[in-house]
Motif scaffolding. Sequence first.
Motif, PDB file in Angstrom:
ATOM      1  N   GLN A  97       3.660   4.826  10.986  1.00  0.00           N
ATOM      2  CA  GLN A  97       4.435   3.597  11.059  1.00  0.00           C
ATOM      3  C   GLN A  97       4.133   2.632   9.909  1.00  0.00           C
ATOM      4  OE1 GLN A  97       3.752   1.924  14.937  1.00  0.00           O
ATOM      5  NE2 GLN A  97       4.963   3.488  15.989  1.00  0.00           N
ATOM      6  N   SER A  98       2.997   2.772   9.272  1.00  0.00           N
ATOM      7  CA  SER A  98       2.629   1.845   8.199  1.00  0.00           C
ATOM      8  C   SER A  98       3.380   2.172   6.911  1.00  0.00           C
ATOM      9  CB  SER A  98       1.120   1.915   7.934  1.00  0.00           C
ATOM     10  OG  SER A  98       0.377   1.527   9.063  1.00  0.00           O
ATOM     11  N   ARG A  99       3.691   1.141   6.156  1.00  0.00           N
ATOM     12  CA  ARG A  99       4.277   1.328   4.832  1.00  0.00           C
ATOM     13  C   ARG A  99       3.124   1.471   3.843  1.00  0.00           C
ATOM     14  NH1 ARG A  99       9.446  -0.074   2.824  1.00  0.00           N
ATOM     15  NH2 ARG A  99       9.506  -0.150   0.551  1.00  0.00           N
ATOM     16  N   LEU A 100       3.019   2.617   3.220  1.00  0.00           N
ATOM     17  CA  LEU A 100       1.855   2.947   2.397  1.00  0.00           C
ATOM     18  C   LEU A 100       2.164   2.881   0.905  1.00  0.00           C
ATOM     19  CD1 LEU A 100       0.688   6.115   4.400  1.00  0.00           C
ATOM     20  CD2 LEU A 100      -0.100   3.758   4.697  1.00  0.00           C
ATOM     21  N   ARG A 101       1.149   2.537   0.128  1.00  0.00           N
ATOM     22  CA  ARG A 101       1.263   2.667  -1.320  1.00  0.00           C
ATOM     23  C   ARG A 101       1.445   4.138  -1.672  1.00  0.00           C
ATOM     24  NH1 ARG A 101      -0.658  -1.364  -4.840  1.00  0.00           N
ATOM     25  NH2 ARG A 101      -1.568  -3.206  -3.839  1.00  0.00           N
ATOM     26  N   THR A 102       1.983   4.389  -2.856  1.00  0.00           N
ATOM     27  CA  THR A 102       2.249   5.768  -3.280  1.00  0.00           C
ATOM     28  C   THR A 102       0.999   6.630  -3.210  1.00  0.00           C
ATOM     29  OG1 THR A 102       4.092   5.151  -4.724  1.00  0.00           O
ATOM     30  CG2 THR A 102       2.953   7.200  -5.246  1.00  0.00           C
ATOM     31  N   GLU A 103      -0.097   6.166  -3.813  1.00  0.00           N
ATOM     32  CA  GLU A 103      -1.312   6.987  -3.858  1.00  0.00           C
ATOM     33  C   GLU A 103      -1.935   7.144  -2.479  1.00  0.00           C
ATOM     34  OE1 GLU A 103      -2.804   2.781  -4.417  1.00  0.00           O
ATOM     35  OE2 GLU A 103      -1.026   3.958  -4.973  1.00  0.00           O
ATOM     36  N   THR A 104      -1.786   6.121  -1.618  1.00  0.00           N
ATOM     37  CA  THR A 104      -2.305   6.226  -0.258  1.00  0.00           C
ATOM     38  C   THR A 104      -1.501   7.254   0.529  1.00  0.00           C
ATOM     39  OG1 THR A 104      -2.876   3.876  -0.363  1.00  0.00           O
ATOM     40  CG2 THR A 104      -2.965   4.927   1.788  1.00  0.00           C
ATOM     41  N   ALA A 105      -0.174   7.194   0.389  1.00  0.00           N
ATOM     42  CA  ALA A 105       0.690   8.161   1.072  1.00  0.00           C
ATOM     43  C   ALA A 105       0.360   9.584   0.650  1.00  0.00           C
ATOM     44  CB  ALA A 105       2.152   7.845   0.776  1.00  0.00           C
ATOM     45  N   ALA A 106       0.133   9.787  -0.642  1.00  0.00           N
ATOM     46  CA  ALA A 106      -0.194  11.122  -1.140  1.00  0.00           C
ATOM     47  C   ALA A 106      -1.506  11.617  -0.550  1.00  0.00           C
ATOM     48  CB  ALA A 106      -0.272  11.102  -2.663  1.00  0.00           C
ATOM     49  N   LEU A 107      -2.491  10.713  -0.432  1.00  0.00           N
ATOM     50  CA  LEU A 107      -3.785  11.120   0.116  1.00  0.00           C
ATOM     51  C   LEU A 107      -3.692  11.371   1.621  1.00  0.00           C
ATOM     52  CD1 LEU A 107      -6.675  11.668  -0.775  1.00  0.00           C
ATOM     53  CD2 LEU A 107      -7.251   9.337  -0.083  1.00  0.00           C
ATOM     54  N   VAL A 108      -2.920  10.548   2.329  1.00  0.00           N
ATOM     55  CA  VAL A 108      -2.714  10.775   3.764  1.00  0.00           C
ATOM     56  C   VAL A 108      -2.059  12.135   3.991  1.00  0.00           C
ATOM     57  CG1 VAL A 108      -1.368  10.023   5.770  1.00  0.00           C
ATOM     58  CG2 VAL A 108      -2.649   8.344   4.421  1.00  0.00           C
ATOM     59  N   ALA A 109      -1.062  12.460   3.187  1.00  0.00           N
ATOM     60  CA  ALA A 109      -0.407  13.770   3.311  1.00  0.00           C
ATOM     61  C   ALA A 109      -1.403  14.895   3.072  1.00  0.00           C
ATOM     62  CB  ALA A 109       0.748  13.866   2.324  1.00  0.00           C
ATOM     63  N   CYS A 110      -2.221  14.756   2.039  1.00  0.00           N
ATOM     64  CA  CYS A 110      -3.222  15.780   1.716  1.00  0.00           C
ATOM     65  C   CYS A 110      -4.211  15.956   2.863  1.00  0.00           C
ATOM     66  CB  CYS A 110      -3.947  15.386   0.429  1.00  0.00           C
ATOM     67  SG  CYS A 110      -5.239  16.527  -0.089  1.00  0.00           S
TER      68      CYS A 110
END
Length: 236
Positions: A211-224
């Motif tokens: 639900q959170s709006r993430l920064r690009t690099e944060t989103a990439a790390l969460v996906a990883c």
Amino acid sequence: MHLFYTPLLTDTTVVLPEEESKHAIKVLRLTKGDFVSLVDGKGGFYKAVIEQDNPKKCSLRLVEAQKAFNYRPFNIHIAVTPTKNIDRIEWFLEKATEIGVNQISFLLCERSERKQVNLERLEKVVVSAMKQSVKAYKPAVNDIIPFKDFIRTVQPDQTYIAHLEAHERTSLHQLNLHDSACVLIGPEGDFTPGEIELAYEKGIKPVTLGQSRLRTETAALVACHTLNLLYEMKIA
């Protein structure tokens, strides 16, 4: 444990690259007879003894070899749009390497603020993180490529696009994964509607990272990290 990266291991005698040789002899003050560990980035983990403590060409003799060190039977690929501030992408590369990732690609999107990356610099970040986290496999780092060209290269049934549009999306942690998965992460302004539709046309499925709006690099790390957890639970 002193760990060095030596990608060209073809014999029982190894010469460290000049940068690694200097670090070993000048910085760590290692000398002839000292034991060190080596990784080749392809799964090889080695124990070696220093035979010539030359700061430009440190020579070692292999005494023990282990292949497929900590091998993982799955493949994680993160394709991310590089941020305007490259430090944030370097942070992502470092942390993703520590957590575990097989391949990182950079996307050139319509809303991209950065159109090129310094691969040599990013390779150094990955190598440093690989050694720090004691990994024997080095993630592949691919140069930036236009979004429309990249999605032609992937397997659609193994590729997912994380976007913020009000479409029906599956939570990444709920996916039933194949042995390989690729997640696409857009720029600060998100993928454009046209890019999202183009991905859909190729058979790429939409996902949400929460639900959170993430920064690009944060989103990439969460996906990883999420993919790693899913795979680890799958093989447990």
